[in-house]
Design an enzyme around this catalytic site. Structure first.
Site, PDB file in Angstrom:
ATOM      1  N   ASP A  21      40.454  46.200  38.650  1.00  0.00           N
ATOM      2  CA  ASP A  21      41.542  45.902  39.837  1.00  0.00           C
ATOM      3  C   ASP A  21      41.942  47.419  40.396  1.00  0.00           C
ATOM      4  O   ASP A  21      41.949  48.588  39.653  1.00  0.00           O
ATOM      5  CB  ASP A  21      42.592  45.095  39.224  1.00  0.00           C
ATOM      6  CG  ASP A  21      43.711  44.924  40.174  1.00  0.00           C
ATOM      7  OD1 ASP A  21      43.543  44.775  41.409  1.00  0.00           O
ATOM      8  OD2 ASP A  21      44.838  44.968  40.076  1.00  0.00           O
ATOM      9  N   SER A  22      42.895  47.489  41.365  1.00  0.00           N
ATOM     10  CA  SER A  22      43.311  48.641  41.821  1.00  0.00           C
ATOM     11  C   SER A  22      44.481  49.108  41.122  1.00  0.00           C
ATOM     12  O   SER A  22      45.023  50.270  41.161  1.00  0.00           O
ATOM     13  CB  SER A  22      43.839  48.380  43.259  1.00  0.00           C
ATOM     14  OG  SER A  22      44.891  47.292  43.325  1.00  0.00           O
ATOM     15  N   CYS A  84      40.566  41.896  42.303  1.00  0.00           N
ATOM     16  CA  CYS A  84      41.495  42.601  43.316  1.00  0.00           C
ATOM     17  C   CYS A  84      40.884  42.029  44.465  1.00  0.00           C
ATOM     18  O   CYS A  84      39.914  42.022  44.955  1.00  0.00           O
ATOM     19  CB  CYS A  84      41.176  44.048  43.311  1.00  0.00           C
ATOM     20  SG  CYS A  84      41.848  44.781  44.565  1.00  0.00           S
ATOM     21  N   GLU A 163      55.827  45.170  39.302  1.00  0.00           N
ATOM     22  CA  GLU A 163      55.507  46.098  38.371  1.00  0.00           C
ATOM     23  C   GLU A 163      56.813  46.683  37.986  1.00  0.00           C
ATOM     24  O   GLU A 163      56.560  47.533  36.811  1.00  0.00           O
ATOM     25  CB  GLU A 163      54.815  47.169  39.278  1.00  0.00           C
ATOM     26  CG  GLU A 163      53.423  46.702  39.415  1.00  0.00           C
ATOM     27  CD  GLU A 163      52.393  47.769  39.939  1.00  0.00           C
ATOM     28  OE1 GLU A 163      52.766  48.849  40.023  1.00  0.00           O
ATOM     29  OE2 GLU A 163      51.085  47.616  40.208  1.00  0.00           O
ATOM     30  N   CYS A 195      47.042  37.580  45.682  1.00  0.00           N
ATOM     31  CA  CYS A 195      47.189  39.025  45.159  1.00  0.00           C
ATOM     32  C   CYS A 195      47.510  38.667  43.697  1.00  0.00           C
ATOM     33  O   CYS A 195      47.961  37.742  43.344  1.00  0.00           O
ATOM     34  CB  CYS A 195      48.252  39.755  45.772  1.00  0.00           C
ATOM     35  SG  CYS A 195      48.652  41.497  44.930  1.00  0.00           S
ATOM     36  N   HIS A 197      49.014  40.028  41.481  1.00  0.00           N
ATOM     37  CA  HIS A 197      50.335  40.323  41.049  1.00  0.00           C
ATOM     38  C   HIS A 197      51.419  38.941  41.109  1.00  0.00           C
ATOM     39  O   HIS A 197      52.094  38.703  40.271  1.00  0.00           O
ATOM     40  CB  HIS A 197      51.199  41.256  41.677  1.00  0.00           C
ATOM     41  CG  HIS A 197      50.771  42.736  41.377  1.00  0.00           C
ATOM     42  ND1 HIS A 197      49.693  43.383  41.713  1.00  0.00           N
ATOM     43  CD2 HIS A 197      51.424  43.744  40.708  1.00  0.00           C
ATOM     44  CE1 HIS A 197      49.400  44.572  41.163  1.00  0.00           C
ATOM     45  NE2 HIS A 197      50.445  44.843  40.353  1.00  0.00           N
TER      46      HIS A 197
END
Length: 282
Positions: A21-22, A84, A163, A195, A197
């Site tokens: 993932d990024s 991702c 995050e 996404c 997240h």
């Protein structure tokens, strides 16, 4: 099958799955793989030095993805999971063309689940600017079912909020309401969390959208798709890895300590270490 072929097949089954993932969002995919395919070993790479991918060009994201795949291949992985959405949107064609092992992204499994879930044919997608701009979900969904309307909404503030650990916070709630109001107004009945997240604020999103809207978590759908893919290639690991066998390995391009804290908050497995890698060397 000869004894040599049996040994080779067994070695392939025991090989790890490569996931990248990024940054840290792909850990939601790792969490689902651990839940759904618990015998598998995993090597994860998070490109924490170059995150986010969502504001970068197709060419740059593809180059980054190819470097990461070359790194993961050094572990003799049996498959690659592109955890991702931006890399799945921009780099999948190149990775599938160049890899001689199965490669799976997070977009197609999510698109299929959304088509199955919708009743009124109005599907919303929330994601990064790059994923929305690529129209990748629209393309895949309409390949499956043409008579569907897809409404995309970029939600760039969700990633930093997640995050920072603000999963259940009034600020996150307020931002989510601002982003989602227009999707509520156009009466979607299915929402793709586009996404990696976003599943971490699923409860907030579900509360705002209401019970009539089905939330599609591509992380879960990808893990289930991966299970089917491995089974179809006779690559499912048959037994749990032995203790001390490096069952889960984590690598990053920067900020390993911060990564470990975040990873433990998501996976709750007791991740003790993550190694920093100079990914530009690959």
């Amino acid at each position: 099958m000869t004894e040599t072929e049996l040994k080779q097949n067994s070695a392939l089954r025991d090989a790890p799955i490569g996931v990248f993932d990024s940054g840290v969002g792909g850990l939601t995919v790792v969490r689902e793989i651990i839940r759904q395919i618990p015998n598998e070993k995993i090597v994860y790479f998070g490109d924490t030095a170059r995150v986010p991918y969502g504001n970068k060009s197709r060419e740059t994201v593809t180059r980054f993805s190819e470097q990461i795949v070359r790194f993961l291949r050094t572990f003799q992985v049996k498959t690659i999971v592109v955890a991702c959405n931006t890399a799945s949107a921009y780099a999948m064609e190149a990775l599938e063309r160049d890899c001689d092992i199965p490669v799976i992204g997070v977009v197609k499994p999510g698109a299929r689940a959304a088509v199955s879930a919708t009743k009124n044919g109005r599907i919303g997608v929330i994601a990064t600017e790059a994923t929305i701009g690529s129209q990748i979900y629209t393309r895949y969904i309409q390949e499956l079912k043409h008579a569907v309307s897809i409404y995309g909404k970029a939600c760039p503030l969700f990633v930093p909020l997640v995050e920072e650990g603000l999963l259940e916070d009034p600020v996150t709630d307020e931002i989510a309401r601002r982003y989602l109001t227009e999707l509520i107004d156009i009466d979607i009945d299915t929402l793709i969390l586009g996404c990696t997240h976003y599943p971490l604020i699923r409860s907030t999103l579900g509360r705002i959208m209401g019970d009539r809207v089905a939330l599609v978590n591509p992380a879960y759908e990808t893990a289930m798709e991966l299970r089917r893919l491995l089974a179809s290639h006779d690559l499912l690991c048959q037994t749990p890895p032995a203790l001390g066998s490096n069952r889960y390995q984590f690598y990053v391009s920067d900020k390993a300590d911060k990564f470990i804290r975040f990873a433990n908050s998501i996976i709750k497995y007791g991740i003790l270490s993550a190694k920093t890698v100079n990914i530009e060397a690959y």
